[in-house]
Every structure is written in C-alpha cells, then in structure tokens.
Design a protein around this motif. Structure first.
Motif, PDB file in Angstrom:
ATOM      1  N   THR A  47      29.503 -22.151   7.753  1.00 47.91           N
ATOM      2  CA  THR A  47      30.147 -23.765   7.470  1.00 47.91           C
ATOM      3  C   THR A  47      29.803 -24.427   8.875  1.00 47.91           C
ATOM      4  N   PRO A  48      29.025 -25.486   8.791  1.00 42.61           N
ATOM      5  CA  PRO A  48      28.454 -26.270   9.785  1.00 42.61           C
ATOM      6  C   PRO A  48      29.728 -27.058  10.727  1.00 42.61           C
ATOM      7  N   PRO A  49      29.812 -27.316  11.998  1.00 46.66           N
ATOM      8  CA  PRO A  49      29.048 -26.915  13.004  1.00 46.66           C
ATOM      9  C   PRO A  49      29.193 -25.529  13.631  1.00 46.66           C
ATOM     10  N   GLN A  50      28.188 -24.737  14.145  1.00 51.32           N
ATOM     11  CA  GLN A  50      28.123 -23.667  14.557  1.00 51.32           C
ATOM     12  C   GLN A  50      27.450 -23.418  15.689  1.00 51.32           C
ATOM     13  N   GLU A  51      27.608 -22.545  16.623  1.00 49.96           N
ATOM     14  CA  GLU A  51      26.728 -22.252  17.736  1.00 49.96           C
ATOM     15  C   GLU A  51      25.638 -21.414  17.556  1.00 49.96           C
ATOM     16  N   ALA A  62      23.912 -41.804   7.694  1.00 54.06           N
ATOM     17  CA  ALA A  62      25.041 -40.615   7.853  1.00 54.06           C
ATOM     18  C   ALA A  62      24.637 -39.460   8.791  1.00 54.06           C
ATOM     19  N   GLY A  63      25.139 -39.137   9.621  1.00 54.89           N
ATOM     20  CA  GLY A  63      24.780 -37.977  10.529  1.00 54.89           C
ATOM     21  C   GLY A  63      25.935 -36.968  10.731  1.00 54.89           C
ATOM     22  N   MET A  64      25.280 -35.778  10.693  1.00 52.72           N
ATOM     23  CA  MET A  64      26.140 -34.649  11.013  1.00 52.72           C
ATOM     24  C   MET A  64      25.619 -33.468  11.571  1.00 52.72           C
ATOM     25  N   ILE A  65      26.484 -32.750  12.426  1.00 53.61           N
ATOM     26  CA  ILE A  65      25.914 -31.690  13.295  1.00 53.61           C
ATOM     27  C   ILE A  65      25.983 -30.396  12.533  1.00 53.61           C
ATOM     28  N   ALA A  66      24.697 -29.662  12.596  1.00 52.72           N
ATOM     29  CA  ALA A  66      24.625 -28.351  11.858  1.00 52.72           C
ATOM     30  C   ALA A  66      25.064 -27.124  12.981  1.00 52.72           C
ATOM     31  N   LEU A  67      24.221 -26.911  13.927  1.00 53.93           N
ATOM     32  CA  LEU A  67      23.987 -26.140  15.062  1.00 53.93           C
ATOM     33  C   LEU A  67      24.061 -26.844  16.479  1.00 53.93           C
ATOM     34  N   HIS A  68      24.319 -25.932  17.351  1.00 54.60           N
ATOM     35  CA  HIS A  68      24.081 -26.319  18.687  1.00 54.60           C
ATOM     36  C   HIS A  68      23.947 -24.951  19.438  1.00 54.60           C
ATOM     37  N   LEU A  69      22.954 -25.281  20.552  1.00 47.92           N
ATOM     38  CA  LEU A  69      22.680 -24.059  21.419  1.00 47.92           C
ATOM     39  C   LEU A  69      23.205 -24.577  22.838  1.00 47.92           C
ATOM     40  N   GLY A  70      24.072 -23.906  23.586  1.00 47.02           N
ATOM     41  CA  GLY A  70      24.625 -24.187  24.779  1.00 47.02           C
ATOM     42  C   GLY A  70      25.912 -25.238  24.211  1.00 47.02           C
ATOM     43  N   GLY A  71      26.723 -25.673  25.515  1.00 45.63           N
ATOM     44  CA  GLY A  71      27.745 -26.892  25.291  1.00 45.63           C
ATOM     45  C   GLY A  71      28.756 -26.626  24.364  1.00 45.63           C
ATOM     46  N   SER A  72      29.502 -27.451  23.914  1.00 43.99           N
ATOM     47  CA  SER A  72      30.778 -27.286  22.982  1.00 43.99           C
ATOM     48  C   SER A  72      30.783 -28.635  22.239  1.00 43.99           C
ATOM     49  N   LEU A  73      31.462 -28.546  20.872  1.00 45.59           N
ATOM     50  CA  LEU A  73      31.634 -29.581  20.123  1.00 45.59           C
ATOM     51  C   LEU A  73      32.785 -30.357  20.706  1.00 45.59           C
ATOM     52  N   PRO A  74      32.882 -31.492  20.180  1.00 46.85           N
ATOM     53  CA  PRO A  74      34.134 -32.352  20.143  1.00 46.85           C
ATOM     54  C   PRO A  74      35.338 -31.669  19.935  1.00 46.85           C
ATOM     55  N   PRO A  75      36.261 -31.867  20.833  1.00 48.96           N
ATOM     56  CA  PRO A  75      37.378 -31.046  20.646  1.00 48.96           C
ATOM     57  C   PRO A  75      38.145 -30.945  19.168  1.00 48.96           C
ATOM     58  N   ALA A  76      38.163 -32.094  18.461  1.00 47.55           N
ATOM     59  CA  ALA A  76      38.889 -32.166  17.286  1.00 47.55           C
ATOM     60  C   ALA A  76      38.083 -31.268  16.214  1.00 47.55           C
ATOM     61  N   THR A  77      36.783 -30.723  16.486  1.00 49.69           N
ATOM     62  CA  THR A  77      36.012 -29.889  15.515  1.00 49.69           C
ATOM     63  C   THR A  77      35.917 -28.437  16.035  1.00 49.69           C
ATOM     64  N   GLU A  78      36.304 -28.473  17.230  1.00 50.47           N
ATOM     65  CA  GLU A  78      36.138 -26.767  17.570  1.00 50.47           C
ATOM     66  C   GLU A  78      37.048 -25.863  16.783  1.00 50.47           C
ATOM     67  N   GLY A  79      36.466 -24.812  16.400  1.00 49.90           N
ATOM     68  CA  GLY A  79      37.135 -23.843  15.668  1.00 49.90           C
ATOM     69  C   GLY A  79      36.916 -24.324  13.973  1.00 49.90           C
ATOM     70  N   ASN A  80      36.387 -25.602  13.668  1.00 51.43           N
ATOM     71  CA  ASN A  80      36.297 -25.530  12.273  1.00 51.43           C
ATOM     72  C   ASN A  80      35.352 -24.770  11.653  1.00 51.43           C
TER      73      ASN A  80
END
Lengths: 151, 151, 151
Positions: free
Chosen positions: B103-107, C133-151
């Motif tokens: 489930t996105p988003p993921q690292e 409409a935009g959405m984030i799937a994956l990231h390398l380094g960094g972190s996601l906005p706090p509200a979405t962390e752990g989703n």
C-alpha cells in the motif's frame, strides 16, 4: 508552418537530447560529436566561463575524458520551433555514474539532477545542437566539485 | 514510408515501454502479457541464459511473482522504424520498489537504473514487443542479486 | 478523428505535465495557474480530502507556498484522447527538493516517486488541466508528512 511540419521538427529536435545520452553512455564519441553543428557551443555544468567552441573541440573533450560507467536519464523534453531552421528546447538530466569499474552493474554513490538549455539548428546534415548548456540543480548523495561547494 | 506514417509508428511503439510500466506497476498481468506478441521473447535482467519464450510463459512469470510495490520510471525512449511491420527501440528504466507493504506510500531502499532493448512487430492485434531484453547498469543503495555481486 | 489529429492532441496534452514541472520549478506561478482551466480541480498528494477548486484558488496556493528549490522529473506520460475536447492522461513524477537554500546546486535528502492522473479539456485558450490529482507511491530517503507516516 503547419501543425504536422511543426510536430516533425519537435520530434526530431526532441530526440537529440536522447541521442546525446545514448552516445555519452555507450562511449561513441564520434556519433556524440556529430549531434553538434560544426560551430556549436557546449557549456558544461560548473564551467560556464569555459565554453567549448566547435564540433572538433567538443569531440576532443568527450574523447579525452577518462571512461566512466554513467547513465544520463533524460526527461521533461520540451521543444519550441522558431522556424524551419531554428528551434529551442529544455530538458532535465538525472545522472548516475561511478568512477569504479566500467562493467555494469555498478553502484553509484550519488544522483545528480540538472537541466539542459538547447538551441537547435537545421544544417545540411539535419537538425543539430547549435548550443547546449548544462547545469546542476540538486543532488542526492555525493558531493559537488570542490569549486562550487558552499555556493 | 512518409514522415507522418513513421511518426505514427514511433508514437505507437514508443508507448509500449510506458504501457509495460503501467501494467507492471498496477499488477494488470493480463494486459501486460498482451503487450507481447504470441511468440515474443523476454530476457530478464540477470537471467540472460533463461529467456522466457511465448506470451503464455511471460504471463505466467508475471502472475506468479510475489506482489511488490514498484514503480518503473521510463525515459530515453528512442524508436527506429525498419518497415511497416518492424521497429526497434531502446529505453531506460529507473526502478524503485519495496518488499515491505504494497500500500503506497512506502520507502524504497534502492534505485536501479537499467536499459531495455526492444524489437517491435506489427501483429493483427497491433504493435507488440517481439523481443524485450532488460539489463541493470547502476544502482543507488541496495544491492544486486547475489549471483551477480562482484561481477 | 484521424490519426494525425489524435497525434497532435496527444502531443499538446502530453506537454502539459512537462509545463507544469517547468513553471513549478522556476516559480512562474501565473503561468502555472494558466495551465489549469478556470474551473479546474487540483488534488494534492496527502490532501485528497481538500481539493483545490478553480484556477484562482490553485494560483493562490502555489503563490503563497514558501519558495523551495525543487525539480519535478516527469516521465511515463500517456495520453488517451476521448474526443476533440476531452482527453485523459497519466504520468509519473519524481521529485527532488531542498528546504535549504534556493540557489542551485543544493543537496536533496530524499527522492519521491509519485503519479499524476489528469483530465484534459480543450478551452477557448487551448488544452488545459480540467482535473489533476497527484499521489506519492515510494520514496528514497527522507520521510513522509507526519499525518501519513505509518499508513
């Protein structure tokens, strides 16, 4: 100029940054040099004050660099046609490379994101770079050339 | 072939690597398989000696892999038209993925940069991959499959 | 619609995500807003429940954000033409940025890979985003906005 003629020029000029990447990455320096017009100017990132002038000079620079394993990821290619013989364009370049071995696969320690600003000219040999200037905007990992650190 | 006919073929074939990414990334394996000709050959990175032959075999491989969250970033798409029924192409693939949740988003812990070399054929169902071969050139973070480490 | 008319629409709509990146990255918010139809809707990543409605609202959001050095790398642009006045599209966005200085070059601590789903409409001013409409799937380094962390 009608829309279809414009579309063809956009496609032809829009391929030049991709061919630049192909020949940079496979080390075909003669083909790389032929993408430039005879009197083309190439301004390298971090070398704004030292433009390379002329296809032969550009060819020599590419040829005489130490070989590296590198990939130039080209995106965001936008071409604006001025007339039948002139166009301009911009594109983004995302570069990964290693100064380690040249046999893939290898690890890159950094990723550089930059931009090219191009002028295209139609010559007797087809569309060529009349001027190409590259610059770096952001990098992930790694470091910049010492002269620019801290800028 | 006139320029406009060529441009249409380039556009149609040039979309195939992008559709490959779409269906790989959204898990639509049936649509993914339909991008390949019935007798297509697919050579995977690090599996040069084990080509997948035929659409059904290719479909089964995609379908039976464990699902992952992955994005195939496609760039540098260049197509060369040979004739009305044949073309070749190259493109770069930059892949981020995780074996964690789907489930996105993921690292993603790594980014892989590779290349595809394609042969396109026009079939009764339109343009398809006749042959697709992928290889990895560089990676940022992560590691390569054990068999290739140190190569 | 004939193939050439379709190709022209695909080219025009396919440029909109690239122009979005250009004007986002060079801070030309007026030009950025003009890519949207008067009654366009823009749904930002992590803000699905708070769509921006109307060009003026979208303009204000871009204008009032703190400036950052950012590059939106656009790839995987696929456009499907519905009719002379409507089309849809998808593209991938790979974003590097820094909240440090705005003068390039700078280091980005992360790379985000996402997707845009677009609806294009032909207006009296040409093709525009009707909905983005935009959405984030994956990231390398960094972190996601706090509200979405752990989703």
């Amino acid at each position: 100029m009608d829309n279809h003629a414009r579309l063809l020029i956009e496609a032809e000029c829009g391929n030049l940054p991709l061919l630049y990447a192909r020949y940079s990455d496979n080390g075909d320096h003669a083909a790389l040099a032929r993408l430039f017009a005879d009197d083309a100017i190439y301004v390298r990132p971090f070398e704004e004050d030292d433009p390379l002038c002329g296809r032969a000079t550009i060819h020599a620079m590419f040829r005489d660099r130490p070989p590296t394993l590198v990939r130039h990821i080209v995106s965001n290619v936008l071409v604006e046609v001025i007339d039948e013989h002139h166009a301009t364009g911009t594109s983004y370049l995302t570069v990964v490379s290693t100064s380690g071995g040249t046999t893939p696969p290898q690890e890159s320690k950094a990723l550089f994101v930059g931009e090219c600003v191009d002028e295209f000219v139609k010559t007797s040999e087809g569309w060529k770079f009349g001027r190409r200037a590259g610059m770096i905007a952001l990098h992930l990992g790694g470091s910049l050339p010492p002269a620019t650190e801290g800028n």
